[in-house]
Design a protein around this motif. Structure first.
Motif, mmCIF file in Angstrom:
data_model
loop_
_atom_site.group_PDB
_atom_site.id
_atom_site.type_symbol
_atom_site.label_atom_id
_atom_site.label_comp_id
_atom_site.label_asym_id
_atom_site.label_seq_id
_atom_site.Cartn_x
_atom_site.Cartn_y
_atom_site.Cartn_z
ATOM 1 N N CYS A 173 0.833 -1.210 0.000
ATOM 2 C CA CYS A 173 0.000 0.000 0.000
ATOM 3 C C CYS A 173 0.865 1.257 0.000
ATOM 4 N N GLN A 186 -8.184 0.602 -4.308
ATOM 5 C CA GLN A 186 -9.515 0.222 -4.766
ATOM 6 C C GLN A 186 -9.536 -0.198 -6.235
ATOM 7 N N GLU A 238 -10.808 -4.854 1.453
ATOM 8 C CA GLU A 238 -10.960 -3.533 0.847
ATOM 9 C C GLU A 238 -11.429 -3.615 -0.595
ATOM 10 N N CYS A 239 -11.048 -4.673 -1.298
ATOM 11 C CA CYS A 239 -11.419 -4.837 -2.713
ATOM 12 C C CYS A 239 -12.081 -6.203 -2.873
#
Length: 690
Positions: free
Chosen positions: A361, A372, A399-400
């Protein structure tokens, strides 16, 4: 650039700082210091850089030196020598640091830091003064807190040197205990974790006022952190980077010129695989330098833009025993071509899934790539990557939700075989014996020559007694034993086949070592290896693993092919499962006949075969090749527009959108999707090019 657009102000600020230092060093004239400190800075002069910088209302201050006449580098700032003998060392008697003139505080602090904490010893080995309760300060506490603890014999109190130098009085109760008033509650020192000396350091050590004061002491003595040094350093870094980029371009041009090579390529578009010698050579040099690589990373970022991308991550240990994580991005560029770009390599302190996710990240955010937009993940089968709940793929799926994890099929097959073999102790022992025998026979040139000589004699003997024994290219040639690789399961088949072909020669070399070895430990190792490989159990597993690996090797090689079709790969996985199951059910009799024939040829005793045998585990392959991932890949193949739209399937596309990407389509869009695809197929079929 670290100057954030203030390049025009830096040179002028340096001049101002130089003027201030000259005023501070002008023989102690306080009025001149006040005049310089109180001077006004003209913003227009700051922008021009070569005009007057400081204008004083009372004194005439010289105008700034023109830019072309300034020295290229600021002179080193030397601190003034302060006579430490004139400073009061006793913390109970010395003047508070805030009572000194502001311009002299830093020099006073440096003098106290240089002298260190005031830690007097008891005179004539007598104890220090006791309080009304008979308790006293112990000089043994100096060893527990050597960097900051001070003692005042005149006031019989303890103090803290860093806090005295940098902590301002706040007025709160107890805030001045170790700076102004001093500490004297000796009875509380022996309260363990509640000791006031420990409490003074703070329950949150990095953020306590005591730790902040210690950090200020380090910063004051570290001249490299002063503002003028930082400004000079940032300017030097930018110059070095510019020179590196220019030098890279010049070196590439010089090399191509001397080699009489063309500069430009036939096709220099972004989607081209060969964009010309200049661009390709700069990309090669960039892979060996982080600064040049930064330019390449910006180019990749521009290629991706705001589109979706797929991350491929792998970690391994380099030659210096440092764990490295490589990040590769797979995406579709603006021209519609699929690209795979090596993006970054990161040093990892540990390989937990949370740490890996955090570092990935950080790399993506550094280049303004949104997490995303991740549409897929590709890792190995390690637990920190593959874990269903706490693995890296699971953390990104939080998150995805549609960043589906796809594992390399060839690696899955390898893990399935390794997992199945580890469940059987005899298979594990077999590979240990195999590696041991190959290492012993091939450990020296002498033994290698003995192996070749024994193999040549064996071939000559077979030619003399067997007229049908064939020789020639690729048939019964003199070779060598092949070692199995840890990361390539396919290499185990080559290792097994080489031992079967040279079994007699290998046994002959081991017997020579046992009888003629120069060292007893070598003879013992050779004797143990000889007993292992000449046992019926070893020969049985040797032929069993060869037959199994001949089935899986075709699949392994096919899965590693770059031109392999997804549907064909799915078919190969299914047929391999069928072949293994068929071999398990019907392959016992042919296998046993081959083993008996091999054992009789090499004089290996055959035991009673009436005992039952437990087979292997086909379920390992089923667990590795999960049905949901395979279904995702099969349905995705319906989007392949190659080969005259042969794989294009409307029902599969609709199922793919409904089952795997429901959040990307509204209910209305799902209803219209089928008709839109039918119109698209009809329009394409009417085109002449189709």
């Amino acid at each position: 650039m670290a100057t954030f657009g203030f390049e025009d102000y830096i040179a002028s600020l340096k001049v101002y700082l130089t003027r201030y230092r000259e005023g501070s060093a002008s023989g102690g004239d306080r009025s001149s210091k006040r005049d310089i400190v109180g001077a006004q800075i003209d913003p227009n002069a700051l922008k021009r850089g070569s005009e007057n910088i400081v204008q004083s209302s009372t004194n005439n201050v010289e105008t700034s030196t023109p830019l072309e006449q300034r020295p290229s580098k600021l002179p080193r700032v030397e601190s003034k020598d302060v006579d430490t003998s004139s400073l009061v060392r006793d913390p109970g008697l010395r003047q508070q640091i805030w009572d000194y003139p502001v311009s002299e505080c830093d020099e006073i602090r440096r003098a106290y830091i240089k002298s260190g904490p005031y830690q007097p010893k008891a005179p004539n080995n007598q104890p220090f003064e006791t309080d009304k309760n008979g308790r006293r300060f112990l000089d043994s506490w100096y060893k527990l807190f050597p960097d900051w603890l001070e003692y005042s014999p005149t006031k019989n109190r303890a103090f803290c040197l860093p806090c005295f130098l940098f902590t301002k009085p706040t007025g709160r109760p107890g805030s001045s205990a170790f700076t102004i008033e001093g500490f004297s509650s000796w009875k509380k020192v022996n309260k363990g974790k509640n000791c006031p000396l420990l409490s003074h350091m703070g329950k949150d050590p990095p953020n306590s006022s005591h730790r902040v004061a210690i950090k200020c002491c380090c910063d004051l003595t570290n001249q490299a952190q002063h503002i003028e040094a930082i400004i000079e350093k940032q300017t030097s870094i930018q110059i070095a980077r510019n020179r590196l980029r220019l030098k890279t371009s010049i070196d590439v041009i010089k090399w191509l010129t001397f080699q009489a090579c063309a500069f430009r390529g036939r096709d220099e578009r972004h989607e081209s695989n060969n964009r010309g010698n200049v661009i390709e050579l700069i990309k090669l040099l960039a892979s060996y330098n982080e600064d040049v690589a930064a330019v390449i990373q910006r180019f990749i970022r521009e290629e991706i833009n705001d589109g979706k991308f797929f991350i491929l991550v792998d970690e391994s240990e380099d030659e210096s025993k440092r764990e490295q994580m490589a990040i590769v991005l797979r995406f579709v560029d603006k021209y519609g071509f699929i690209k795979e770009r090596f993006f970054d390599i990161v040093h990892m302190l540990d390989t937990t899934s949370a740490t890996l996710k955090e570092e990935i990240c950080i790399v993506l955010s550094r280049h303004n790539l949104s997490v995303q937009n991740i549409s897929g993940q590709g890792y190995d089968g390690a637990s920190n990557m593959y874990g269903e709940w706490t693995g890296l793929q699971a953390l990104f799926c939080v998150e995805c939700p549609f960043a589906y994890y796809v594992h390399c099929f060839a690696h899955r097959l390898q893990l399935a075989l390794v997992g199945a073999s580890k469940q059987v102790i005899s298979i594990n022992q077999f590979f240990s014996y195999l590696t041991q025998a190959i290492n012993i026979v091939g450990s020296s040139c002498k033994r290698h020559d003995q192996l070749r000589a024994a193999q040549a004699a064996d071939i000559a003997e077979k030619l003399a007694i067997d007229d049908e024994f064939e020789t020639g290219k690729g048939k019964n040639q003199i070779g060598t034993l092949k070692r199995a690789g840890d990361t390539r399961w396919g290499s185990h088949l080559s290792s097994i086949c080489s031992l079967i072909n040279m079994f007699s020669a290998t046994c002959a070399v081991l017997r020579n070592i046992i009888n003629d070895g120069s060292k007893s430990n070598q003879q013992a190792e050779a004797d143990g290896a000889y007993d292992s490989i000449t046992s019926f159990e070893f020969v049985f597993i040797l032929h069993l693993m060869r037959d199994i690996m001949e089935i899986t090797d075709d699949l392994c090689q096919a899965l590693q092919s770059k031109s392999q079709d997804i549907l064909n790969a799915m078919h190969l996985v299914s047929t391999t499962k069928i072949f293994i199951q068929k071999f398990r059910e019907d392959g016992w009799v042919p296998l046993l006949e081959k083993i008996k024939l091999f054992s009789n040829d090499h004089g290996i005793q055959i035991p009673d075969m009436s005992c039952p045998y437990k087979g292997g585990r086909v379920t390992r392959i089923k667990n590795r090749f999960k049905e949901d991932v395979m279904e995702l890949l099969v349905l995705s193949s319906a989007l392949d527009l190659g080969n005259g739209y042969r794989s294009f399937n409307i029902e599969d596309i609709c199922k793919l959108a409904d089952k795997f990407y429901p959040m990307d389509f509204s209910e209305q869009e799902k209803l219209h999707l089928k008709y839109q695809l039918e119109n698209y197929k009809l329009d394409i079929s009417t085109l002449l090019e189709f």
